[in-house]
Write a protein that holds these residues in place. Structure first.
Motif, PDB file in Angstrom:
ATOM      1  N   ASP A   1      35.027  25.004 -15.269  1.00 21.32           N
ATOM      2  CA  ASP A   1      34.208  25.401 -14.126  1.00 21.32           C
ATOM      3  C   ASP A   1      33.571  26.766 -14.374  1.00 21.32           C
ATOM      4  OD1 ASP A   1      34.573  23.172 -12.482  1.00 21.32           O
ATOM      5  OD2 ASP A   1      36.407  23.968 -11.607  1.00 21.32           O
ATOM      6  N   CYS A   2      34.362  27.690 -14.913  1.00 23.50           N
ATOM      7  CA  CYS A   2      33.851  29.031 -15.214  1.00 23.50           C
ATOM      8  C   CYS A   2      32.749  28.958 -16.264  1.00 23.50           C
ATOM      9  CB  CYS A   2      35.007  29.919 -15.686  1.00 23.50           C
ATOM     10  SG  CYS A   2      34.589  31.684 -15.824  1.00 23.50           S
ATOM     11  N   TYR A   3      32.949  28.117 -17.276  1.00 22.97           N
ATOM     12  CA  TYR A   3      31.921  27.951 -18.305  1.00 22.97           C
ATOM     13  C   TYR A   3      30.641  27.365 -17.713  1.00 22.97           C
ATOM     14  CZ  TYR A   3      35.235  28.953 -22.106  1.00 22.97           C
ATOM     15  OH  TYR A   3      36.123  29.555 -22.954  1.00 22.97           O
ATOM     16  N   ALA A   4      30.779  26.477 -16.717  1.00 26.40           N
ATOM     17  CA  ALA A   4      29.592  25.951 -16.033  1.00 26.40           C
ATOM     18  C   ALA A   4      28.855  27.079 -15.335  1.00 26.40           C
ATOM     19  CB  ALA A   4      29.989  24.871 -15.032  1.00 26.40           C
ATOM     20  N   GLY A   5      29.605  28.023 -14.766  1.00 28.73           N
ATOM     21  CA  GLY A   5      28.980  29.179 -14.140  1.00 28.73           C
ATOM     22  C   GLY A   5      28.277  30.067 -15.148  1.00 28.73           C
ATOM     23  N   VAL A   6      28.877  30.229 -16.330  1.00 26.29           N
ATOM     24  CA  VAL A   6      28.232  31.016 -17.397  1.00 26.29           C
ATOM     25  C   VAL A   6      26.908  30.368 -17.785  1.00 26.29           C
ATOM     26  CG1 VAL A   6      28.420  31.726 -19.816  1.00 26.29           C
ATOM     27  CG2 VAL A   6      30.384  31.993 -18.284  1.00 26.29           C
ATOM     28  N   TRP A   7      26.907  29.039 -17.934  1.00 21.60           N
ATOM     29  CA  TRP A   7      25.644  28.349 -18.239  1.00 21.60           C
ATOM     30  C   TRP A   7      24.604  28.648 -17.166  1.00 21.60           C
ATOM     31  CZ3 TRP A   7      23.842  24.630 -14.758  1.00 21.60           C
ATOM     32  CH2 TRP A   7      22.554  24.156 -15.065  1.00 21.60           C
ATOM     33  N   ALA A   8      24.990  28.565 -15.883  1.00 21.63           N
ATOM     34  CA  ALA A   8      24.043  28.791 -14.788  1.00 21.63           C
ATOM     35  C   ALA A   8      23.482  30.215 -14.844  1.00 21.63           C
ATOM     36  CB  ALA A   8      24.724  28.533 -13.447  1.00 21.63           C
ATOM     37  N   PHE A   9      24.316  31.176 -15.205  1.00 19.75           N
ATOM     38  CA  PHE A   9      23.872  32.571 -15.315  1.00 19.75           C
ATOM     39  C   PHE A   9      22.716  32.685 -16.309  1.00 19.75           C
ATOM     40  CE2 PHE A   9      23.961  36.536 -17.712  1.00 19.75           C
ATOM     41  CZ  PHE A   9      23.911  37.506 -16.706  1.00 19.75           C
ATOM     42  N   TYR A  10      22.890  32.125 -17.500  1.00 23.66           N
ATOM     43  CA  TYR A  10      21.869  32.253 -18.540  1.00 23.66           C
ATOM     44  C   TYR A  10      20.658  31.348 -18.271  1.00 23.66           C
ATOM     45  CZ  TYR A  10      24.909  35.198 -21.329  1.00 23.66           C
ATOM     46  OH  TYR A  10      25.676  36.235 -21.758  1.00 23.66           O
ATOM     47  N   ALA A  11      20.894  30.179 -17.688  1.00 23.55           N
ATOM     48  CA  ALA A  11      19.776  29.299 -17.352  1.00 23.55           C
ATOM     49  C   ALA A  11      18.860  29.978 -16.351  1.00 23.55           C
ATOM     50  CB  ALA A  11      20.294  27.976 -16.792  1.00 23.55           C
TER      51      ALA A  11
ATOM     52  N   GLY B   1      19.343  28.601  -2.949  1.00 23.00           N
ATOM     53  CA  GLY B   1      20.230  27.546  -2.463  1.00 23.00           C
ATOM     54  C   GLY B   1      20.949  26.790  -3.562  1.00 23.00           C
ATOM     55  N   ASP B   2      20.512  26.937  -4.817  1.00 22.69           N
ATOM     56  CA  ASP B   2      21.131  26.192  -5.910  1.00 22.69           C
ATOM     57  C   ASP B   2      22.595  26.593  -6.126  1.00 22.69           C
ATOM     58  OD1 ASP B   2      19.061  24.507  -6.504  1.00 22.69           O
ATOM     59  OD2 ASP B   2      18.252  25.719  -8.132  1.00 22.69           O
ATOM     60  N   ILE B   3      22.868  27.883  -6.139  1.00 21.84           N
ATOM     61  CA  ILE B   3      24.246  28.310  -6.370  1.00 21.84           C
ATOM     62  C   ILE B   3      25.148  27.841  -5.234  1.00 21.84           C
ATOM     63  CG2 ILE B   3      25.764  30.336  -6.505  1.00 21.84           C
ATOM     64  CD1 ILE B   3      24.281  29.585  -9.080  1.00 21.84           C
ATOM     65  N   GLU B   4      24.626  27.837  -4.028  1.00 22.35           N
ATOM     66  CA  GLU B   4      25.407  27.308  -2.907  1.00 22.35           C
ATOM     67  C   GLU B   4      25.712  25.828  -3.125  1.00 22.35           C
ATOM     68  OE1 GLU B   4      23.794  31.059  -1.839  1.00 22.35           O
ATOM     69  OE2 GLU B   4      22.762  29.265  -2.608  1.00 22.35           O
ATOM     70  N   GLU B   5      24.736  25.091  -3.687  1.00 20.11           N
ATOM     71  CA  GLU B   5      24.982  23.681  -4.024  1.00 20.11           C
ATOM     72  C   GLU B   5      26.101  23.565  -5.050  1.00 20.11           C
ATOM     73  OE1 GLU B   5      21.576  21.617  -5.414  1.00 20.11           O
ATOM     74  OE2 GLU B   5      20.407  21.890  -3.565  1.00 20.11           O
ATOM     75  N   GLY B   6      26.072  24.440  -6.067  1.00 15.66           N
ATOM     76  CA  GLY B   6      27.103  24.416  -7.092  1.00 15.66           C
ATOM     77  C   GLY B   6      28.472  24.727  -6.521  1.00 15.66           C
TER      78      GLY B   6
ATOM     79  N   HIS C   1      43.103  19.467 -11.347  1.00 11.98           N
ATOM     80  CA  HIS C   1      41.815  20.137 -11.529  1.00 11.98           C
ATOM     81  C   HIS C   1      41.701  21.444 -10.747  1.00 11.98           C
ATOM     82  CE1 HIS C   1      40.793  16.251 -13.196  1.00 11.98           C
ATOM     83  NE2 HIS C   1      39.623  16.709 -13.580  1.00 11.98           N
ATOM     84  N   GLY C   2      42.581  21.676  -9.790  1.00 10.58           N
ATOM     85  CA  GLY C   2      42.510  22.894  -9.001  1.00 10.58           C
ATOM     86  C   GLY C   2      42.035  22.639  -7.590  1.00 10.58           C
ATOM     87  N   SER C   3      42.360  23.573  -6.702  1.00 13.33           N
ATOM     88  CA  SER C   3      41.957  23.445  -5.307  1.00 13.33           C
ATOM     89  C   SER C   3      40.469  23.713  -5.151  1.00 13.33           C
ATOM     90  CB  SER C   3      42.741  24.441  -4.449  1.00 13.33           C
ATOM     91  OG  SER C   3      42.354  25.774  -4.749  1.00 13.33           O
ATOM     92  N   ALA C   4      39.936  23.382  -3.980  1.00 16.28           N
ATOM     93  CA  ALA C   4      38.526  23.651  -3.696  1.00 16.28           C
ATOM     94  C   ALA C   4      38.232  25.135  -3.832  1.00 16.28           C
ATOM     95  CB  ALA C   4      38.187  23.159  -2.291  1.00 16.28           C
ATOM     96  N   GLU C   5      39.119  25.979  -3.310  1.00 18.91           N
ATOM     97  CA  GLU C   5      38.917  27.424  -3.390  1.00 18.91           C
ATOM     98  C   GLU C   5      38.946  27.909  -4.836  1.00 18.91           C
ATOM     99  OE1 GLU C   5      40.892  31.593  -1.646  1.00 18.91           O
ATOM    100  OE2 GLU C   5      41.830  29.650  -1.256  1.00 18.91           O
ATOM    101  N   GLN C   6      39.882  27.404  -5.632  1.00 20.35           N
ATOM    102  CA  GLN C   6      39.977  27.817  -7.035  1.00 20.35           C
ATOM    103  C   GLN C   6      38.741  27.413  -7.819  1.00 20.35           C
ATOM    104  OE1 GLN C   6      43.724  25.784  -7.813  1.00 20.35           O
ATOM    105  NE2 GLN C   6      44.713  27.740  -8.288  1.00 20.35           N
ATOM    106  N   ARG C   7      38.274  26.202  -7.617  1.00 24.57           N
ATOM    107  CA  ARG C   7      37.144  25.710  -8.391  1.00 24.57           C
ATOM    108  C   ARG C   7      35.878  26.489  -8.058  1.00 24.57           C
ATOM    109  NH1 ARG C   7      37.252  19.511 -10.052  1.00 24.57           N
ATOM    110  NH2 ARG C   7      36.063  20.558 -11.692  1.00 24.57           N
ATOM    111  N   ALA C   8      35.673  26.761  -6.767  1.00 24.72           N
ATOM    112  CA  ALA C   8      34.509  27.547  -6.373  1.00 24.72           C
ATOM    113  C   ALA C   8      34.621  28.977  -6.909  1.00 24.72           C
ATOM    114  CB  ALA C   8      34.372  27.557  -4.850  1.00 24.72           C
TER     115      ALA C   8
END
Length: 301
Positions: free
Chosen positions: A218-228, A238-243, A270-277
Motif C-alpha cells: 500500500d505504501c509503495y502504491a502511495g510512492v507511485w502516486a507521488f511521482y505520477a 479528489g483522486d487521493i481521497e479516492e485512493g 491485509h490490515g485494517s481500513a485505518e492501517q491501509r489508508a
C-alpha cells in the motif's frame, strides 16, 4: 485522473478471449476425477457428475442466462456506456497507461538506487486464469504471482470496488499500483524473506507478517502516486481521497463487518481500513520508499 495522454505499457497480456482453464473453468478432468468418489454415493451425485462431465467435454456455461455481467466503466467521465464493448476496451487502455506509469516511476527509483527495474507483465483475464501460482477465479480479486512475476486482473473487479464504496478511476489505479508493489517486494527479496519467516512463526505472528507485507505494498502504491503526480501531473482534485477510500474499503475489518462477522484482528491478512489508508498516505506524502518499512513498525523500532 489525467491518463488519456499517458504512455501505454507493452507488458499487458490480454487473455480475455480465451476459454476458461481446465474446461469451462471448473479445474479440468483432474477435478472431475477427484470429485467422482463423493458424487457417486448418491443418485443426485450421479446427475451432478454427468452435468459436469458434459460441461467439460462440450464446453458452455451451466448457468448461462441466470445472471448478467456488466462491463465496467471508469465512471461518469467514461466516453462509452457500461455494458458495451467500448467500455471494457477503454478500461483496458486505462490499465495499460497506469502500468506504464508504474514502469516509469519504479524504473527511475531503481536507477537512482544503482539497480535495474524489471517490469512485470499484467494479465487481463475473464472469470478464471491459470498462473504459476495455480488456478484462480476472479473471486479472489487482483493478485500478483511471484512464480511468473505477473499481475493478474479481471476488469470486472472495478464493479466490486464500486460495491465496496470505492468508485473512481484512481481507486482502480491504486489497486494496480498495490499489486505492482508486490512485484517490487519480490525484486527486493522481501517477499521471500517474509515467506521464510512466516513458515517459522506461529499463526498469529505469521498473519501479522502478511499484514505488514500488504501494508508495505500500500505504501509503495502511495510512492507511485507521488511521482505520477509530481512528474506527469496525472492526479486531479479528489483522486487521493479516492485512493484513501479504496484502501479503507479493502481493509480486513471493513470486509469482516460486511460479511456479517465480528472483527478479529488476529485473523487479519491485509490490515485494517485505518492501517491501509495510513500507509498509502505515508507513501504519497513522502515519496520515499525508506518510509515504507512497515516491519520496523511491527517490531516497535
Amino acid at each position: 485522473m489525467r491518463w488519456r495522454q499517458g504512455r501505454k505499457s507493452s507488458n499487458v497480456e490480454d487473455r480475455r478471449g480465451e476459454q476458461s482453464p481446465g474446461g469451462g473453468g471448473l479445474g479440468g478432468m483432474g477435478n472431475l476425477l477427484a470429485l467422482a468418489p463423493f458424487l457417486l454415493r448418491s443418485k443426485t451425485g450421479w446427475l451432478i457428475l454427468a452435468a459436469l462431465a458434459a460441461l467439460y467435454f462440450f464446453g458452455g456455461n451451466l448457468f448461462s442466462g441466470m445472471q448478467t455481467t456488466e462491463s465496467p466503466s471508469l465512471g461518469p467521465d467514461a466516453q462509452t456506456a457500461p455494458g458495451t464493448p467500448g467500455a471494457t476496451d477503454e478500461l483496458a487502455e486505462f490499465v495499460a497507461v497506469v502500468l506504464g506509469s508504474t514502469e516509469d516511476v519504479w524504473g527511475g527509483i531503481f536507477q537512482q538506487a544503482g539497480s535495474q527495474y524489471t517490469a512485470p507483465k499484467l494479465v487481463l483475464y475473464t472469470d478464471a486464469v491459470r498462473s504459476a501460482c495455480g488456478l484462480s477465479s476472479a473471486a479472489v480479486g487482483p493478485f500478483y504471482c511471484p512464480g511468473d512475476q505477473k499481475v493478474y486482473l479481471d476488469l470486472s473487479f472495478l464493479n466490486e470496488l464500486k460495491k465496496l464504496g470505492a468508485p473512481g478511476d484512481f481507486a482502480f489505479a491504486y489497486v494496480i499500483a498495490h499489486e505492482v508493489g508486490h512485484h517490487v517486494q519480490n525484486l527486493q527479496g522481501t517477499s521471500a524473506q517474509i515467506q521464510q519467516a512466516r513458515m517459522r512463526a506461529d499463526k498469529v505472528t505469521a498473519n501479522r507478517l502478511s499484514v505488514m507485507l500488504e501494508l508495505q505494498a500500500d505504501c509503495y502504491a502511495g510512492v507511485w502516486a507521488f511521482y505520477a503526480n509530481r512528474d506527469k501531473q496525472m492526479l486531479e482534485p479528489g483522486d487521493i481521497e479516492e485512493g484513501l477510500r479504496a484502501a479503507a474499503a479493502v481493509g480486513d475489518d471493513h470486509l469482516q463487518r460486511r460479511a456479517g462477522r465480528a472483527v478479529s484482528p488476529d485473523a487479519f491478512t491485509h490490515g485494517s481500513a485505518e492501517q491501509r489508508a495510513y500507509w498509502f498516505n505515508q507513501g504519497f506524502s513522502t515519496g520515499d520508499v525508506n518510509k515504507c518499512n512497515t516491519f520496523a513498525a511491527l517490531s516497535g523500532r
